[in-house]
Design a protein around this motif. Sequence first.
Motif, PDB file in Angstrom:
ATOM      1  N   HIS A 191       0.854  -1.192   0.000  1.00  0.00           N
ATOM      2  CA  HIS A 191       0.000   0.000   0.000  1.00  0.00           C
ATOM      3  C   HIS A 191       0.900   1.255   0.000  1.00  0.00           C
ATOM      4  N   PRO A 192       0.619   2.207  -0.846  1.00  0.00           N
ATOM      5  CA  PRO A 192       1.508   3.380  -0.986  1.00  0.00           C
ATOM      6  C   PRO A 192       1.435   4.356   0.180  1.00  0.00           C
ATOM      7  N   ASP A 193       0.367   4.232   1.009  1.00  0.00           N
ATOM      8  CA  ASP A 193       0.195   5.199   2.095  1.00  0.00           C
ATOM      9  C   ASP A 193       0.787   4.632   3.395  1.00  0.00           C
ATOM     10  N   GLN A 194       1.856   5.247   3.878  1.00  0.00           N
ATOM     11  CA  GLN A 194       2.532   4.759   5.084  1.00  0.00           C
ATOM     12  C   GLN A 194       1.593   4.739   6.297  1.00  0.00           C
ATOM     13  N   GLU A 195       0.654   5.702   6.279  1.00  0.00           N
ATOM     14  CA  GLU A 195      -0.290   5.723   7.415  1.00  0.00           C
ATOM     15  C   GLU A 195      -1.122   4.439   7.433  1.00  0.00           C
ATOM     16  N   VAL A 196      -1.420   3.922   6.239  1.00  0.00           N
ATOM     17  CA  VAL A 196      -2.168   2.661   6.156  1.00  0.00           C
ATOM     18  C   VAL A 196      -1.261   1.493   6.535  1.00  0.00           C
TER      19      VAL A 196
END
Length: 256
Positions: A151-156
Amino acid sequence: MTRPVVGVIGNHHLIENRFACQLVGERNLWALAQVCGALPLTFAGCPEITDMEALLATVDGIVLTGARANVHPSRFGLAEDPAHEPYDARRDSLALALVEACVDRGVPLLAICRGFQEMAVAYGSTLHPEIRNLPGRMNHRMPRLPNGEIHPDQEVVFADRHEVRLAPGGAFARIMGRDLIRVNSLHGQGIMQAGPRVVVEGVAEDETIEAIRVDGAKGFALGVQWHAEYDPQTNPVNRALFEAFGQAISGYSKAA
Ligand SMILES: N[C@@H](CCC(=O)NCCCC(=O)O)C(=O)O
């Protein structure tokens, strides 16, 4: 008053499949500097060029970080499997020796993810190379997109994913001030059988071991399977752990 110095182990990477590097996750360094008040000092995960005596005479603590490479299965009696590569045998050798040296000397030691697995294996634990394949286990690996890409979003990627039930009255419950926490999860391997000195201090809902300490350690010797370094600046659970490590390194005296 100068800052305590914390050695942070690196791990082998081939950049563009040709350029050998020793890398370390930057969030480990920020966490140590901003929450522990330490000077983070990275060192190579290579025993051939690491004088352990010089290292331990220099630092006030050690962090064994997460890393993509798995602990080599020969370290816990299994055959290697291309499906579970990459491995990092040099880091294995140095990390396992460092765990015992820190525990024996009372050098504060914080082990994170791969480091947690190294701490466990150093004291006779076995690992399973892909715990999500075990009946009843969750997938503890980092979340991916439907097409399989990370997933590209580190928060995810680093979002809390599951609970960890801490041993009541144990070291982690005392540090965290509670018996139930939520944590992120980015690992494929996990402890199958804890060794005799490995005290299980926290488990996930699926019984995956998530927090350990080394019984009889002279000093701080705690390991977590999750990535506590991601957000201790804002996450009270991870802040408590890094603050406890900060107290340990500030109180550590190399002269002792
Ligand atoms: N390789 C081991 C340890 C997992 C770990 O340290 N994850 C960090 C991942 C960082 C990255 O993907 O670069 C395992 O998979 O259990």
